[in-house]
Design a protein around this motif. Structure first.
Motif, PDB file in Angstrom:
ATOM      1  N   LYS A  35     101.984  70.167  25.546  1.00 21.74           N
ATOM      2  CA  LYS A  35     102.996  70.635  26.487  1.00 21.74           C
ATOM      3  C   LYS A  35     102.926  72.151  26.647  1.00 21.74           C
ATOM      4  N   LEU A  36     102.763  72.847  25.518  1.00 23.78           N
ATOM      5  CA  LEU A  36     102.641  74.303  25.584  1.00 23.78           C
ATOM      6  C   LEU A  36     101.395  74.721  26.351  1.00 23.78           C
ATOM      7  N   ASP A  38      99.938  73.064  28.746  1.00 24.33           N
ATOM      8  CA  ASP A  38     100.217  72.855  30.170  1.00 24.33           C
ATOM      9  C   ASP A  38     101.074  73.986  30.728  1.00 24.33           C
ATOM     10  N   GLU A  39     102.072  74.426  29.930  1.00 24.02           N
ATOM     11  CA  GLU A  39     102.933  75.516  30.371  1.00 24.02           C
ATOM     12  C   GLU A  39     102.155  76.826  30.466  1.00 24.02           C
ATOM     13  N   TYR A  40     101.300  77.090  29.451  1.00 24.35           N
ATOM     14  CA  TYR A  40     100.468  78.295  29.481  1.00 24.35           C
ATOM     15  C   TYR A  40      99.548  78.270  30.695  1.00 24.35           C
ATOM     16  N   THR A  41      98.970  77.098  30.961  1.00 27.95           N
ATOM     17  CA  THR A  41      98.069  76.982  32.108  1.00 27.95           C
ATOM     18  C   THR A  41      98.810  77.271  33.405  1.00 27.95           C
ATOM     19  N   GLU A  42      99.993  76.707  33.549  1.00 28.65           N
ATOM     20  CA  GLU A  42     100.781  76.918  34.768  1.00 28.65           C
ATOM     21  C   GLU A  42     101.169  78.390  34.921  1.00 28.65           C
ATOM     22  N   ILE A  43     101.602  79.003  33.814  1.00 26.74           N
ATOM     23  CA  ILE A  43     101.972  80.419  33.863  1.00 26.74           C
ATOM     24  C   ILE A  43     100.753  81.282  34.201  1.00 26.74           C
ATOM     25  N   GLN A  46      99.909  81.025  37.881  1.00 23.25           N
ATOM     26  CA  GLN A  46     100.851  81.844  38.650  1.00 23.25           C
ATOM     27  C   GLN A  46     100.527  83.325  38.506  1.00 23.25           C
ATOM     28  N   SER A 281     103.607  76.179  18.484  1.00 22.97           N
ATOM     29  CA  SER A 281     103.914  74.759  18.300  1.00 22.97           C
ATOM     30  C   SER A 281     104.029  74.370  16.826  1.00 22.97           C
TER      31      SER A 281
END
Length: 310
Positions: A35-36, A38-43, A46, A281
């Motif tokens: 999950k982290l 995925d969040e790092y990838t999204e950030i 952006q 994590s």
């Protein structure tokens, strides 16, 4: 025998339950890590989009400044003179004042040259350069520099950004041809971009902690970087290879995301250390271990009590 039977049964059941709980804790840790990631990838995506927007805005302003100079009547008229007269030299001062005027240069431009083919000279806001001198400034010393400089005049577009690497130095230039009616460019506006200013643009948007961001040209030369310079140097050495989403640099693991910038054909690369994701994590496993130890202690006490009761 009865006590042993009760004890063995309890130990087996408790061990199975403990294994199931440990498996659940490991699964939760891995799930949190994914999950982290995925969040790092999204950030990171952006962040790269913000960097691209900032670079495009900067390039648009540089292009606007160059075209305004190229369309200036004084500059165009002077570039079309077949044989400028000595009396036309006063125009030098007018053109230099245009180059020195506010708004004619951009913060990412370290120097602006206007090269007049009819004079074989170039002007800046402060001085005049001979063609040979300007070629050496742009491309370094060597016997082929004038040919490389002449190749700039073959540009078919009004504005383009090129990079040149000589002796380990990468020079980024915005080249604008002064438009003429059906003839090859008679003058060029050459804006030399400042790598430090480009780096500041990248660093201004690369705000995620622990990441390293690189801006590279189409040939794999490093234009600027933000973050760890040593890490950037290692990645440049790997640029000739196919870069995977997971790389090993200096015995450390990194997730790699790259984005192709369409306008300049540059590549934006961001490295995210795996250790940062692992560290964020690890709280799941740490708290789970406390709970498992408490559960184990309660189980041992319960097993001892049952043995005594039976």
């Amino acid at each position: 025998m009865k006590k042993r039977s009760v004890l063995y049964t309890w130990v087996i059941e408790f061990s199975i339950l403990l294994i199931l709980m440990a498996t659940m804790c490991v699964t939760l840790t891995l799930s949190a890590r994914r999950k982290l990631l995925d969040e790092y990838t999204e950030i990171t995506i952006q962040q790269q989009e913000k960097i691209e927007t900032a670079l495009n805005n900067s390039m648009s302003q540089i292009k606007t400044d160059a075209i305004n100079l190229a369309c200036n009547n004084v500059i165009r008229s002077f570039s079309l003179l077949s044989t400028p007269m000595p009396s036309d030299n006063y125009t030098f001062y007018t053109i230099q004042s245009l180059l020195a005027a506010p708004g004619s240069t951009h913060s990412a431009v370290s120097e602006t040259y206007i090269y007049f083919r009819n004079l074989k000279k170039a002007l800046t806001s402060k001085t005049v350069y001979e063609k040979e001198t300007l070629a050496a400034i742009l491309f370094g010393p060597g016997g082929e520099v004038e040919k490389r400089f002449d190749s700039l005049r073959t540009t078919s577009s009004l504005f383009r950004v090129i990079s040149d690497s000589t002796n380990g130095r990468t020079q980024v230039m915005a080249v604008t041809s002064i438009p003429t009616q059906g003839r090859s460019p008679t003058a060029l506006i050459i804006q030399v971009l400042d790598p430090q200013a480009l780096g500041e643009i990248v660093a201004g948007q690369a705000t995620m902690e622990g990441t390293t961001t690189l801006l590279m040209d189409s040939s794999g030369q490093l234009l600027c970087e933000s973050g760890n310079p040593a890490l950037a140097g290692q990645l440049v050495q790997m640029a000739a290879k196919r870069l995977e989403s997971h790389v090993e640099l200096g015995n450390k693991s990194y997730y790699l995301l790259q984005k192709q910038l369409e306008e300049e054909n540059w590549t934006l690369i961001t490295l995210v250390p795996v250790s940062a994701i692992t560290r964020k994590s690890s709280w799941v496993w740490q708290q789970s271990m406390v709970f498992l130890m408490v559960f184990l202690a309660v189980g041992i006490v319960a097993a001892a009590s049952m043995v005594q009761l039976n």
